[in-house]
Motif scaffolding. Sequence first.
Motif, mmCIF file in Angstrom:
data_model
loop_
_atom_site.group_PDB
_atom_site.id
_atom_site.type_symbol
_atom_site.label_atom_id
_atom_site.label_comp_id
_atom_site.label_asym_id
_atom_site.label_seq_id
_atom_site.Cartn_x
_atom_site.Cartn_y
_atom_site.Cartn_z
ATOM 1 N N SER A 171 8.094 -3.285 -5.781
ATOM 2 C CA SER A 171 5.917 -2.783 -5.988
ATOM 3 C C SER A 171 5.197 -2.502 -5.641
ATOM 4 N N ARG A 172 5.194 -4.145 -4.989
ATOM 5 C CA ARG A 172 3.430 -4.519 -4.861
ATOM 6 C C ARG A 172 4.240 -3.874 -3.668
ATOM 7 N N SER A 173 5.173 -4.681 -2.604
ATOM 8 C CA SER A 173 4.940 -4.023 -1.341
ATOM 9 C C SER A 173 5.262 -3.019 -0.658
ATOM 10 N N VAL A 174 5.559 -1.726 -1.602
ATOM 11 C CA VAL A 174 5.210 -0.478 -1.461
ATOM 12 C C VAL A 174 4.185 -0.420 -1.195
ATOM 13 N N THR A 175 3.065 -0.346 -2.319
ATOM 14 C CA THR A 175 2.380 0.026 -2.661
ATOM 15 C C THR A 175 1.123 -0.198 -1.672
ATOM 16 N N GLU A 176 1.739 -1.948 -0.883
ATOM 17 C CA GLU A 176 0.443 -2.311 -0.285
ATOM 18 C C GLU A 176 0.910 -1.495 1.753
ATOM 19 N N ARG A 177 2.235 -1.151 1.960
ATOM 20 C CA ARG A 177 2.637 -0.068 2.785
ATOM 21 C C ARG A 177 2.356 0.876 3.310
ATOM 22 N N LEU A 178 1.692 1.780 1.646
ATOM 23 C CA LEU A 178 1.051 3.188 1.391
ATOM 24 C C LEU A 178 -0.259 2.368 2.078
ATOM 25 N N ARG A 179 -0.598 0.587 1.465
ATOM 26 C CA ARG A 179 -2.485 0.961 1.321
ATOM 27 C C ARG A 179 -2.626 1.586 3.287
ATOM 28 N N ALA A 180 -1.869 0.127 4.001
ATOM 29 C CA ALA A 180 -2.208 0.310 5.296
ATOM 30 C C ALA A 180 -2.061 1.520 5.524
ATOM 31 N N ALA A 181 -1.208 2.312 5.863
ATOM 32 C CA ALA A 181 -0.734 3.270 6.268
ATOM 33 C C ALA A 181 -2.002 4.242 5.596
#
Length: 760
Positions: A171-181
Amino acid sequence: MDVDIWAWVGDTQRQLYEAGNAGLALALGDLPAQALEGRYAQLDVMAPAVAQQAGVAGQPWLEFFARYWHLIGRIGDRAQGEVALEDARALVEFARRDEVRDCPAAPAAVEALAIALANTDGPRYAAERLAVLGTALDGMGPDSPAYTGLTTQYILALLDAGTAQEAVAYSRSVTERLRAAEKAASWELAAAGVRALLAVGAAEDALALLDEATAFKPDDPVAKERRERLLRARVLTALNRLDEAVEALPDLDVIDGHPRDWVEWAQVVDRLGFHGKITNSWQLGRVLRQWADYFATMGGHRARVEVLVAAAALAIGRQGVWQARLLVEDAAEGLRRLEKAESLAEEVEVLRQRAEQATPPKAPAPRNELVGAFDAADGITADPERWVEWLWPLSGEDLAATRRHTTTLGFLGYPAVGADIYWRMIVENGDPATADAEDIGYLTSLLLDAGQDEKVERLAERLPAGPAHLARARLHRRRERWEETAREAEAAVEAGIGMDARRLWAGAVQQLGDNAKAAGIIKDVLDSPEIEDEDVWRMIVMATIAEDWATVRTGAAKLGMPLQSTEGPIEEEWHLIRAVLPAPDGSRREVLALRTGPATARLLVAQPRGVDYNVNDIVVIDPTPLEPVPEDEQERERFIIPFAAVAMLRSAGYTSWFFDGAAPSEQEWVEFNQVLDERGWAIWVYSDDDYTVTHPGTGERLPGVYGWVAVPPNVTPREVDALLDDATERWTHPLAWLDLAREVGIEVERHERIVKEYGL
């Protein structure tokens, strides 16, 4: 094709409009709203129709879109499980076709399959969900419109697989990927993260994430507030902040229509009930039983057991001992359908022991006075759960107690239990041929409610001819086998059974389309002491459909209803009503109408194209008001009673044509209406006061108007075009009637230009 799905929808709608398929274009745009807003009656009609039309038209993307939203309407808020699995798998296969796989919505088929599998039994199908979701996500980045939906389901699958820590990390990794994009997480994605944090015991972190997610955009905006409150109540309960949890928890009447939320709500209420924070009533127990039965019907096997577990715990808490024991038995039976249910099985065993050790409340009267005490109890405040407990020792032995006990069991959602007791007493230990008709009726109803059709047949075999035919007629009526119902009910009448059989007979004959005969079945016994006003009204409706005006007048006289005419069709002017009619999309439309007789009304409003009725049509109405008349005198004066229209009696044959444009002056509009009225044409404006169009020269917003002009069958489209042209040619701004122009082939380009320039 990496484009936004809604951009594709808009493009497709424009293409359909330009191709002259406005109905399909409108339906395409409305399907998601129908699925998310719970307009399932419309969705279940429109989505298959759109999919079929798309298939015929060679539009595979459109077919996929319709099938997908229909499936979401089933597996989303309605939480269908195994009953939807085959369709979910078929949609995935359809999405893999060469002509579909490039559709931007195609990956959503995998998301739908994951939801259907989770609804059926999440842990059992966790590995399959992770596999199909992982394949779909392979190579997909945050820029894809399907990314958040698929990753949300991946988190939930990890939880069902028993890997909560991995779910939190993912969940945290997905959120980080979205934030980075520079992409936003959906509320549903954050909610999955909240559940993952709860699973690892990090309730404070879960609450912080839930607070942060409040501003996130939801995929399902209609459900967000309700689901957010429910999840907040769950988190607060985990934090032992119980008063706040109660405040956050949606009320039962809010949650009752949303099966997707039932398990979580029941579990939160179970915890709050244990601490005495909510009203733990028999009404709650009855609702939870209904929920469990719903999941059984929909193939939500784990959800059913989870609701049964919560219901059993709550039943123990309110001393509903008999109910707790039955619920535990049902839960234990349900466990056999599940895999990876060890912890759930432990809960069931603990509840079994608690139920066996529980003590029911003391009876309010001695054993031999219980029936009298039951009858004397206040029907509003009495607790039927407790009365089932108290009457149980007498049930199956004392007939009066058995009647009350078994029918109360049926009322509370346990018809099979009641039927078994009644069956032993009436059939196994007695002679049904000599039983009271009331007991045979009660037993038959319980058997039908329990789905024990075979026992109804066995019961009928041991009854005299009349009651046997009546029991079979009830069985066929419940299963909507109309020819068999009519045959058995007629035989029951011939064998001497009274109005119960005639009602079944008349109703079945009406379903078979012979309203004249159905009305005659009631008319033959109009002077019987068994006849009720409701029977007379039914006869009037059926006779009206058959245009048997003599029978209608006979019924009106029976009810003391004066009529102005003595023969022929009844066409009087009574009062305004709201006629409620079916719409093509499965919804209902209210049309202002004038009641012209006991069961007839004339429609007063021009209707859009595509509906099966129009202005001046005469419809048959069910005379039972759909809403109560207000008690307040002022409200009553303004109130127009709604009645359901049940049949078309006589069509006036009007055809409607759409118009749209800038509104003329008030005087021009009055003159325009007068011109139409002089010719017997009808007009109805469907736009509201906020509708505006664009001035083609200045860009300013102008008051707009759109609606329908309806004309009699003897008026040709060319005549309509000519009159509209003459009546509006001096207006400051032109009116457009594009469909009519295309029909007659006159000035089509001019009308297309008006539509474009004024932004119609």
